[in-house]
Design a protein around this motif. Structure first.
Motif, PDB file in Angstrom:
ATOM      1  N   GLN A  84     -10.474  24.260   3.688  1.00  0.00           N
ATOM      2  CA  GLN A  84      -9.239  23.775   4.321  1.00  0.00           C
ATOM      3  C   GLN A  84      -8.871  24.601   5.547  1.00  0.00           C
ATOM      4  O   GLN A  84      -9.074  25.813   5.569  1.00  0.00           O
ATOM      5  N   LEU A  85      -8.299  23.897   6.524  1.00  0.00           N
ATOM      6  CA  LEU A  85      -7.852  24.570   7.745  1.00  0.00           C
ATOM      7  C   LEU A  85      -6.330  24.464   7.814  1.00  0.00           C
ATOM      8  O   LEU A  85      -5.772  23.380   7.635  1.00  0.00           O
ATOM      9  N   LEU A  86      -5.694  25.583   8.083  1.00  0.00           N
ATOM     10  CA  LEU A  86      -4.226  25.614   8.089  1.00  0.00           C
ATOM     11  C   LEU A  86      -3.717  26.070   9.457  1.00  0.00           C
ATOM     12  O   LEU A  86      -4.092  27.141   9.947  1.00  0.00           O
ATOM     13  N   VAL A  87      -2.874  25.234  10.064  1.00  0.00           N
ATOM     14  CA  VAL A  87      -2.336  25.537  11.397  1.00  0.00           C
ATOM     15  C   VAL A  87      -0.819  25.666  11.301  1.00  0.00           C
ATOM     16  O   VAL A  87      -0.139  24.733  10.858  1.00  0.00           O
ATOM     17  N   GLY A  88      -0.313  26.817  11.710  1.00  0.00           N
ATOM     18  CA  GLY A  88       1.134  27.014  11.714  1.00  0.00           C
ATOM     19  C   GLY A  88       1.673  26.925  13.125  1.00  0.00           C
ATOM     20  O   GLY A  88       0.925  27.013  14.108  1.00  0.00           O
ATOM     21  N   PHE A  89       2.962  26.711  13.235  1.00  0.00           N
ATOM     22  CA  PHE A  89       3.639  26.753  14.522  1.00  0.00           C
ATOM     23  C   PHE A  89       4.572  27.950  14.519  1.00  0.00           C
ATOM     24  O   PHE A  89       4.938  28.447  13.455  1.00  0.00           O
ATOM     25  N   ALA A  90       4.964  28.393  15.672  1.00  0.00           N
ATOM     26  CA  ALA A  90       5.968  29.442  15.740  1.00  0.00           C
ATOM     27  C   ALA A  90       6.841  29.203  16.959  1.00  0.00           C
ATOM     28  O   ALA A  90       6.335  28.985  18.053  1.00  0.00           O
ATOM     29  N   ALA A  91       8.127  29.199  16.726  1.00  0.00           N
ATOM     30  CA  ALA A  91       9.087  29.073  17.831  1.00  0.00           C
ATOM     31  C   ALA A  91       9.561  30.479  18.152  1.00  0.00           C
ATOM     32  O   ALA A  91      10.238  31.097  17.331  1.00  0.00           O
TER      33      ALA A  91
END
Ligand code: PMT
Length: 405
Positions: free
Chosen positions: A318-325
């Motif tokens: 599995q590939l996990l992509v997070g965002f960050a503001a």
């Protein structure tokens, strides 16, 4: 990418038909061999001669106007098409395709076409949101038909709302995406979160944030155009989600946690673009809170970090992509989140810069992996930023199992 490809452009009868001229011209300039089919109603808005001149091919309107006796026109057109675009697509054209009707040149050709179909709807916002239209679009999406979302703005009927035909360049980009990237995510399950969460104080008040859902929706739409089976978990959003994806509404952080953790084991790629509340009120009042005194102090408790929970659950494939503001120290905060939450990629939007972050139609993304900065994208439409982020994720997907197995 479109060089030498045969594209059928279906033009149906709405005022946005005039934009089909620009679209036809751009597709032709991109090297495609464009054959236009118009409905009778479309010819009330734009002449066949305009589209014939721009496509340099005869325009088809009447099923019985058989110019070449050696072929049956609608079958011949369908057989030779690499791709069909219907722009603008009226509610009627969408209903006919969903229902399998074949009562004019366009609908009969569509029934005979076996190539991919992309629909760019354009209509009044109430028509677009009518349950029958929504159901027809869902039905078509379940059959693999792709959609380019209408834009929001001034509609010909006077409303300022969603329903405007997507801009010709966005439709061309979607076609290019299919030829260049279509199929890259075929057979892959994608989980995307979008929007802000709402944390209730009482039945009429809540804490939330400025997320509109646009960034997550753009990722869901782009992934769907790349052939992925997309599930979108949306919190509080201010725009309509894209057609062609499975939508699950999860307004609060707790509901989003429950939905996402249940879906995560099935996902090959998960992109967490939602702005999830870090804190929620410790107590939710059953009744509307009454004012008392000059100050009100709210007691808040931490919510569960969904991304971190997924990072702990993550399997090698599995590939996990997070965002960050973020507003400062982009790299430091990105790397901290990437390690702490066990992400493969983190996309940071510097939300204090013009055109980046919440609400708007553009974004600035700095993409990091465990080695540091992978790519600094320029200011792009959220649609284009989504495509570029997915391009990077697709490359990583090929390796994830291998690296960690
Ligand atoms: O929706 P738009 O108007 O288009 O705006 C897009 C966006 C700015 C919301 C989007 O691009 C974005 O940056 N989303 C993440 C915003 C955010 O909450 O960042 P964060 O730094 O607080 O969180 C980091 C990551 O942890 C995010 O992937 C977030 O989904 C996740 N998180 C945070 C808290 C929590 N309790 N659970 C989480 O999963």
């Amino acid at each position: 990418m479109m060089q030498g490809k045969t594209i059928l452009l279906g033009v149906t009868g709405g005022i946005a038909a005039y934009k089909a001229a620009a679209l036809c011209s751009r597709l032709t300039q991109a090297g495609a061999n464009v054959h236009v089919i118009m409905t009778e109603a479309a010819t009330k808005f734009i002449t066949p001669l305009t589209l014939q001149t721009l496509s340099r091919n005869a325009v088809h309107v009447d099923t019985f106007d058989e110019r070449d006796p050696s072929v049956v026109s609608h079958i011949d057109l369908a057989d030779h098409a690499d791709f069909v675009v219907i722009a603008p697509a009226t509610a009627n054209a969408i209903a006919k395709l969903a229902g399998g009707f074949g009562d004019d040149m366009l609908s009969t050709t569509l029934l005979a076409a076996t190539c991919p179909i992309l629909i760019a709807p354009a209509m009044n916002v109430h028509m677009y949101e009518h349950p029958a239209v929504v159901r027809n679009m869902e039905l078509l999406a379940s059959r693999g038909v792709m959609f380019v979302e209408p834009g929001t703005g001034q509609l010909a009927c006077g409303y300022v709302a969603k329903g405007r035909l997507a801009e010709p360049e966005d439709i061309v980009a979607a076609v290019e995406q299919w030829f260049g990237r279509g199929g890259l995510l075929k057979g892959k399950k994608l989980l995307v979160t979008a929007g802000g969460t709402i944390e209730r104080l009482d039945p009429v008040r809540y804490l939330t944030n400025d997320s509109s859902g646009k960034m997550g929706f753009a990722i869901a739409e782009a992934a769907s155009l790349m052939g992925a089976e997309v599930t979108l978990v949306a919190g509080r959003v201010s725009v309509k989600p894209p057609a062609g994806v499975r939508l699950i509404e999860a307004p609060s952080a707790a509901e989003m946690l429950e939905a996402v953790t249940a879906l995560f084991p099935e996902a090959d790629l998960t992109v967490k673009a939602a702005a999830v509340a870090d804190y929620r009120p410790l107590a939710v009042s059953e009744h509307k809170m009454k004012k008392s005194g000059d100050k009100l102090i709210l007691e808040l408790e931490r919510t569960t970090d969904i991304l971190q929970t997924l990072g702990e659950m993550k399997q090698p494939h599995q590939l996990l992509v997070g965002f960050a503001a973020e507003t400062e120290n982009l790299e430091q905060y990105a790397m901290d989140k990437l390690w702490r939450k066990n992400c493969d990629l983190v996309a940071v939007n510097p939300v204090n810069r013009p055109g980046a972050g919440f609400n708007g139609d553009t974004n600035l993304l700095f993409i990091y992996d465990s080695n540091g900065l992978v790519e600094e994208l320029p200011l792009l439409s959220k649609r284009e930023a989504a495509r570029r982020l997915l391009d990077i994720a697709v490359e990583r997907l090929k390796d994830v199992g291998r690296d960690r197995a």
